[in-house]
Design a protein around this motif. Sequence first.
Motif, PDB file in Angstrom:
ATOM      1  N   ALA A 163     -40.776 -18.490  97.409  1.00 39.15           N
ATOM      2  CA  ALA A 163     -41.779 -19.233  96.647  1.00 39.15           C
ATOM      3  C   ALA A 163     -42.119 -18.424  95.403  1.00 39.15           C
ATOM      4  O   ALA A 163     -42.141 -17.191  95.448  1.00 39.15           O
ATOM      5  CB  ALA A 163     -43.029 -19.487  97.486  1.00 39.15           C
ATOM      6  N   GLU A 197     -47.422 -15.983  91.282  1.00 38.60           N
ATOM      7  CA  GLU A 197     -48.379 -16.651  90.395  1.00 38.60           C
ATOM      8  C   GLU A 197     -47.967 -16.597  88.926  1.00 38.60           C
ATOM      9  O   GLU A 197     -48.175 -17.546  88.180  1.00 38.60           O
ATOM     10  CB  GLU A 197     -49.764 -16.017  90.558  1.00 38.60           C
ATOM     11  CG  GLU A 197     -50.852 -16.718  89.767  1.00 38.60           C
ATOM     12  CD  GLU A 197     -52.216 -16.123  90.034  1.00 38.60           C
ATOM     13  OE1 GLU A 197     -53.188 -16.563  89.385  1.00 38.60           O
ATOM     14  OE2 GLU A 197     -52.321 -15.229  90.895  1.00 38.60           O
ATOM     15  N   ASP A 229     -47.185 -21.629  91.209  1.00 41.02           N
ATOM     16  CA  ASP A 229     -47.126 -20.668  92.317  1.00 41.02           C
ATOM     17  C   ASP A 229     -46.611 -21.268  93.615  1.00 41.02           C
ATOM     18  O   ASP A 229     -46.783 -20.699  94.690  1.00 41.02           O
ATOM     19  CB  ASP A 229     -48.507 -20.057  92.553  1.00 41.02           C
ATOM     20  CG  ASP A 229     -49.570 -21.109  92.835  1.00 41.02           C
ATOM     21  OD1 ASP A 229     -49.229 -22.304  92.819  1.00 41.02           O
ATOM     22  OD2 ASP A 229     -50.732 -20.720  93.065  1.00 41.02           O
ATOM     23  N   GLN A 230     -45.958 -22.452  93.548  1.00 38.31           N
ATOM     24  CA  GLN A 230     -45.370 -23.038  94.744  1.00 38.31           C
ATOM     25  C   GLN A 230     -44.191 -23.938  94.367  1.00 38.31           C
ATOM     26  O   GLN A 230     -44.070 -24.380  93.234  1.00 38.31           O
ATOM     27  CB  GLN A 230     -46.405 -23.861  95.503  1.00 38.31           C
ATOM     28  CG  GLN A 230     -47.015 -24.995  94.702  1.00 38.31           C
ATOM     29  CD  GLN A 230     -48.101 -25.715  95.471  1.00 38.31           C
ATOM     30  OE1 GLN A 230     -48.332 -25.451  96.647  1.00 38.31           O
ATOM     31  NE2 GLN A 230     -48.775 -26.641  94.819  1.00 38.31           N
ATOM     32  N   LYS A 231     -43.305 -24.159  95.337  1.00 35.02           N
ATOM     33  CA  LYS A 231     -42.156 -25.018  95.099  1.00 35.02           C
ATOM     34  C   LYS A 231     -42.623 -26.460  94.908  1.00 35.02           C
ATOM     35  O   LYS A 231     -43.576 -26.910  95.538  1.00 35.02           O
ATOM     36  CB  LYS A 231     -41.169 -24.943  96.272  1.00 35.02           C
ATOM     37  CG  LYS A 231     -40.463 -23.611  96.371  1.00 35.02           C
ATOM     38  CD  LYS A 231     -39.338 -23.654  97.388  1.00 35.02           C
ATOM     39  CE  LYS A 231     -39.859 -23.797  98.802  1.00 35.02           C
ATOM     40  NZ  LYS A 231     -38.770 -23.737  99.806  1.00 35.02           N
ATOM     41  N   SER A 232     -41.926 -27.172  94.030  1.00 32.42           N
ATOM     42  CA  SER A 232     -42.274 -28.560  93.772  1.00 32.42           C
ATOM     43  C   SER A 232     -41.040 -29.305  93.296  1.00 32.42           C
ATOM     44  O   SER A 232     -39.976 -28.712  93.085  1.00 32.42           O
ATOM     45  CB  SER A 232     -43.376 -28.647  92.704  1.00 32.42           C
ATOM     46  OG  SER A 232     -42.895 -28.200  91.451  1.00 32.42           O
TER      47      SER A 232
END
Length: 277
Positions: A129, A132, A145-148
């Motif tokens: 992942a 930030e 700050d995250q997979k999408s």
Amino acid sequence: MPASEEQACMFCGQAKDEQETCGNRVVKHDVCAHAFCLLFASGLFEKMSEIQGLPAVRIKDLRSAILGAAEEHCFVCGQSGAGISCRELGCGRRFHLPCAREGHCVTQYFPPYRAFCGEHSPRQAVEAAPEEDTTCLICLELVGDQKSYGTLVCPACQHAWFHRGCIQGLAVGEGSTRFQCPLCREKELFGLEMRTMGIQVPRSLPAFDSQAFAELNARHSRCDARECLCPRGREQAQAQGSSELESGGRSSTPGPVRVHERSRGRRRTRNPYSRPK
């Protein structure tokens, strides 16, 4: 045959070519459609035959697919002409190819040209992942700050992150021969993963290589000798005869050097093009 500027695709309704998503428009028997709108249209690829290594569709199958799409509405924009259906069993969502990104859909640009809505689209299996302050390696903007859906990571090194739109632009520019992870340079696993996640990688040379090949294949039409002795000037480059251009050796500027056959020698005392007295 190519479409005119006014002709719109009978699936998505757009009257422009889009290399990253829909491809070029083609016209056959007064039917206009984008190349990829055809390939992704529900049930149409399975009916195609192969002619000289390229998929070919019968006009009656094409007309039937267009009529069927006219009765379906896109779950993204709400307009009719939605020729693409989600491949997930039991899902009835339909959409236009240009609406895929807005609806977080994934369209896989390789046989059998499967498509999935946002709810059923494949996800990357890597556990990594982004931190930030992680930035896209291509545009250098933050990726979050995250997979999408809009963020992808190299499955090989798991350190190279990019926006979906950025890696798509890189794929179109690089072509299938050079498309690789910008960080670790891995090609096979990276290319397969990006295609599975809906990135369209053209089967072509990189953009700059294509331009270079075009320049190499162009016929040189100017004599580059320091002193051209041809009476018709440097631009004269006949196909045959004494004015034919030949290799002129090295040059201080890049590119091929060509000189008229009789302009090569620097110590000639008589113009070889002049008539004998």
